[in-house]
Design a protein around this motif. Structure first.
Motif, PDB file in Angstrom:
ATOM      1  N   MET A   1       0.838  -1.198   0.000  1.00 17.27           N
ATOM      2  CA  MET A   1       0.000   0.000   0.000  1.00 17.27           C
ATOM      3  C   MET A   1       0.873   1.248   0.000  1.00 17.27           C
ATOM      4  N   ALA A   2       0.457   2.247  -0.755  1.00 16.96           N
ATOM      5  CA  ALA A   2       1.258   3.487  -0.800  1.00 16.96           C
ATOM      6  C   ALA A   2       1.252   4.142   0.578  1.00 16.96           C
ATOM      7  N   LEU A   3       2.326   4.853   0.856  1.00 22.52           N
ATOM      8  CA  LEU A   3       2.413   5.536   2.148  1.00 22.52           C
ATOM      9  C   LEU A   3       1.429   6.708   2.185  1.00 22.52           C
ATOM     10  N   ILE A   4       0.945   7.003   3.381  1.00 24.90           N
ATOM     11  CA  ILE A   4      -0.028   8.089   3.566  1.00 24.90           C
ATOM     12  C   ILE A   4       0.745   9.391   3.789  1.00 24.90           C
TER      13      ILE A   4
ATOM     14  N   GLU B   1       0.203   7.049  18.927  1.00 30.67           N
ATOM     15  CA  GLU B   1      -0.962   6.178  19.081  1.00 30.67           C
ATOM     16  C   GLU B   1      -2.066   6.575  18.114  1.00 30.67           C
ATOM     17  N   ALA B   2      -2.278   7.877  17.963  1.00 34.57           N
ATOM     18  CA  ALA B   2      -3.330   8.342  17.055  1.00 34.57           C
ATOM     19  C   ALA B   2      -3.010   7.928  15.619  1.00 34.57           C
ATOM     20  N   LEU B   3      -1.753   8.095  15.222  1.00 33.24           N
ATOM     21  CA  LEU B   3      -1.367   7.723  13.855  1.00 33.24           C
ATOM     22  C   LEU B   3      -1.511   6.217  13.644  1.00 33.24           C
ATOM     23  N   GLN B   4      -1.098   5.446  14.654  1.00 32.24           N
ATOM     24  CA  GLN B   4      -1.212   3.992  14.519  1.00 32.24           C
ATOM     25  C   GLN B   4      -2.676   3.554  14.450  1.00 32.24           C
ATOM     26  N   LEU B   5      -3.500   4.176  15.284  1.00 32.17           N
ATOM     27  CA  LEU B   5      -4.928   3.847  15.303  1.00 32.17           C
ATOM     28  C   LEU B   5      -5.563   4.142  13.946  1.00 32.17           C
ATOM     29  N   LEU B   6      -5.273   5.318  13.396  1.00 29.19           N
ATOM     30  CA  LEU B   6      -5.841   5.682  12.091  1.00 29.19           C
ATOM     31  C   LEU B   6      -5.370   4.713  11.002  1.00 29.19           C
ATOM     32  N   ALA B   7      -4.071   4.405  10.998  1.00 32.17           N
ATOM     33  CA  ALA B   7      -3.536   3.508   9.968  1.00 32.17           C
ATOM     34  C   ALA B   7      -4.174   2.121  10.080  1.00 32.17           C
TER      35      ALA B   7
ATOM     36  N   ARG C   1      -6.404   0.226   7.293  1.00 32.32           N
ATOM     37  CA  ARG C   1      -6.068  -1.096   6.755  1.00 32.32           C
ATOM     38  C   ARG C   1      -7.250  -2.041   6.816  1.00 32.32           C
ATOM     39  N   LYS C   2      -8.016  -1.933   7.911  1.00 29.27           N
ATOM     40  CA  LYS C   2      -9.164  -2.834   8.069  1.00 29.27           C
ATOM     41  C   LYS C   2     -10.384  -2.369   7.280  1.00 29.27           C
ATOM     42  N   GLY C   3     -10.227  -1.242   6.573  1.00 31.15           N
ATOM     43  CA  GLY C   3     -11.357  -0.756   5.783  1.00 31.15           C
ATOM     44  C   GLY C   3     -12.411  -0.035   6.600  1.00 31.15           C
ATOM     45  N   LEU C   4     -12.106   0.310   7.860  1.00 35.95           N
ATOM     46  CA  LEU C   4     -13.101   0.991   8.705  1.00 35.95           C
ATOM     47  C   LEU C   4     -13.106   2.490   8.446  1.00 35.95           C
ATOM     48  N   LEU C   5     -11.961   3.011   7.985  1.00 40.37           N
ATOM     49  CA  LEU C   5     -11.877   4.446   7.688  1.00 40.37           C
ATOM     50  C   LEU C   5     -11.267   4.599   6.310  1.00 40.37           C
ATOM     51  N   ASP C   6     -11.758   5.599   5.593  1.00 38.34           N
ATOM     52  CA  ASP C   6     -11.233   5.838   4.258  1.00 38.34           C
ATOM     53  C   ASP C   6     -10.634   7.238   4.202  1.00 38.34           C
ATOM     54  N   PHE C   7      -9.326   7.323   4.110  1.00 42.44           N
ATOM     55  CA  PHE C   7      -8.703   8.639   3.937  1.00 42.44           C
ATOM     56  C   PHE C   7      -7.399   8.456   3.163  1.00 42.44           C
ATOM     57  N   ASP C   8      -6.978   9.525   2.498  1.00 41.90           N
ATOM     58  CA  ASP C   8      -5.784   9.447   1.655  1.00 41.90           C
ATOM     59  C   ASP C   8      -4.585  10.136   2.263  1.00 41.90           C
ATOM     60  N   ARG C   9      -4.846  11.043   3.225  1.00 39.84           N
ATOM     61  CA  ARG C   9      -3.731  11.820   3.768  1.00 39.84           C
ATOM     62  C   ARG C   9      -4.102  12.320   5.152  1.00 39.84           C
TER      63      ARG C   9
ATOM     64  N   GLU D   1       6.441   2.932   8.391  1.00 33.18           N
ATOM     65  CA  GLU D   1       5.913   1.917   7.476  1.00 33.18           C
ATOM     66  C   GLU D   1       4.592   2.351   6.840  1.00 33.18           C
ATOM     67  N   SER D   2       3.870   3.261   7.526  1.00 32.75           N
ATOM     68  CA  SER D   2       2.561   3.663   7.013  1.00 32.75           C
ATOM     69  C   SER D   2       2.533   5.079   6.445  1.00 32.75           C
TER      70      SER D   2
END
Length: 353
Positions: free
Chosen positions: A1-4, A76-82, A86-94, A120-121
């Motif tokens: 997956m491309a990096l955010i 933690e916030a960045l990890q949670l969002l990523a 990944r699980k398809g629960l949130l859709d964002f590009d940046r 990595e993300s």
């Protein structure tokens, strides 16, 4: 997956960060953006947009954006969002991270390079700083954090220029350019800035372009050849702010501790010597080095060498070949707090072949 791609938005209280973010979170710009808000400023988006009683910290906006207010650490916030992405629960590009008014963007930027899981993300795109034209002179005089925010910036937006004279705005721009000749400076009216000027600026990319304000380079030439390293403003002295005092502790009397200088050389560098010297400099002065970047002519390669860094973190890469007939010249810009220009210049001179 491309990096955010991630953008760090910084600026003093009242500079208009919240106004800009509200536009991002409500306007139909076609981007899916997650905004992370460090929620301990006096002004936060909550009261206006997020009228929700729930304890859920992530709110989906009607325009496809996501707002995440964090009370714990950024990692933690960045990890949670990523993870949710990944699980398809949130859709964002940046991601846009709003720092509090007093924050030093340095550690926030370093998170993207030092933390493997984050690296990595995410990819750090740039640091955008908002400067309140009406109160800037005072804030820059009084607060080192404000000066640091300017030094770190890839892009500077001036808000409230309608409240000050054209002359004062010019004087402020002049002062900002001496602190940071890399960042583009634009006026922003009530957060009305084109999204394209906020996103995908590639400020941390190792690309061959080294944007230094051309007027700054002219002034710098003037300084460099005469070796008067006292940061007088070279040939800019016909500048309105340098002729008469408007009675507010005037700009050219202020010798800001955040300064920049450009180093240029037409002889190539010896790679081993340069590496040793830069390593030593970063070791000693790293905490005071905000941003530095260069396009270098290295002995033994036909390709440009691009290097850049934030504090103690430094990276380099091979760029394109030197063009036919192109003058092989190394250019470096250093932005930092009371950096010893003479030591740096002498040391770099000694690394030349």
């Amino acid at each position: 997956m491309a990096l955010i791609p991630a953008t760090i938005l910084t600026g003093f209280l009242g500079s208009g960060k919240t106004t800009l973010l509200k536009r991002v979170l409500t306007e139909s710009h076609g981007h899916k953006i997650a905004v992370i808000e460090n929620e301990f400023g006096e002004e936060n988006i909550d009261s206006d947009i997020l009228v929700t009683e729930s304890k859920e910290q992530i709110v989906q906006m009607s325009n496809g954006c996501v707002c995440c207010t964090i009370r714990e650490d950024l990692r933690e916030a960045l990890q949670l969002l990523a993870a949710k992405r990944r699980k398809g629960l949130l859709d964002f590009d940046r991601v846009i991270i709003e720092t509090t008014g007093l924050a030093d963007p340095g550690p926030v930027a370093q998170t993207f390079f030092m933390d493997d899981e984050i690296a990595e993300s995410y990819l750090l795109d740039s640091i955008v700083t908002l400067v309140d034209a009406k109160h800037a002179a005072q804030q820059l005089n009084d607060r080192q954090e404000a000066r640091r925010q300017v030094g770190f910036a890839d892009q500077i937006f001036l808000s409230k220029t309608d409240l000050v004279s054209a002359e004062d705005t010019e004087a402020l721009i002049h002062r900002l350019k001496h602190m940071n000749p890399r960042a583009a400076i634009e006026k922003a009216h009530f957060g009305e800035v084109a999204i394209a000027k906020v996103l995908d600026l590639r400020g941390f990319n190792l690309n061959a372009k080294l944007d230094i304000d051309p007027d700054f380079l002219k002034a710098d030439d003037h300084e460099h050849h005469h070796h008067d390293h006292d940061h007088e403003h070279g040939e800019h002295c016909d500048h309105p702010s340098h002729q008469h005092d408007h009675g507010h502790g005037h700009h050219h009397h202020v010798d800001d501790d955040v300064k920049s200088f450009v180093y240029r050389a037409t002889r190539p560098f010896d790679p081993a010597r340069l590496e040793d010297f830069l390593g030593a400099i970063v070791n000693i002065y790293g905490p005071r080095m905000l941003r530095y970047k260069g396009v270098l002519d290295m002995n033994g390669t036909q390709r440009k060498v691009i290097f850049q860094g934030v504090h103690q973190l430094m990276g380099s890469d091979l760029g394109p070949e030197w063009g036919e007939g192109e003058t092989r010249e190394s250019r470096m810009v250093f932005i930092g707090i009371d950096l010893p220009r003479d030591i740096l210049e002498q040391g770099l001179d000694q690394c030349l072949v």
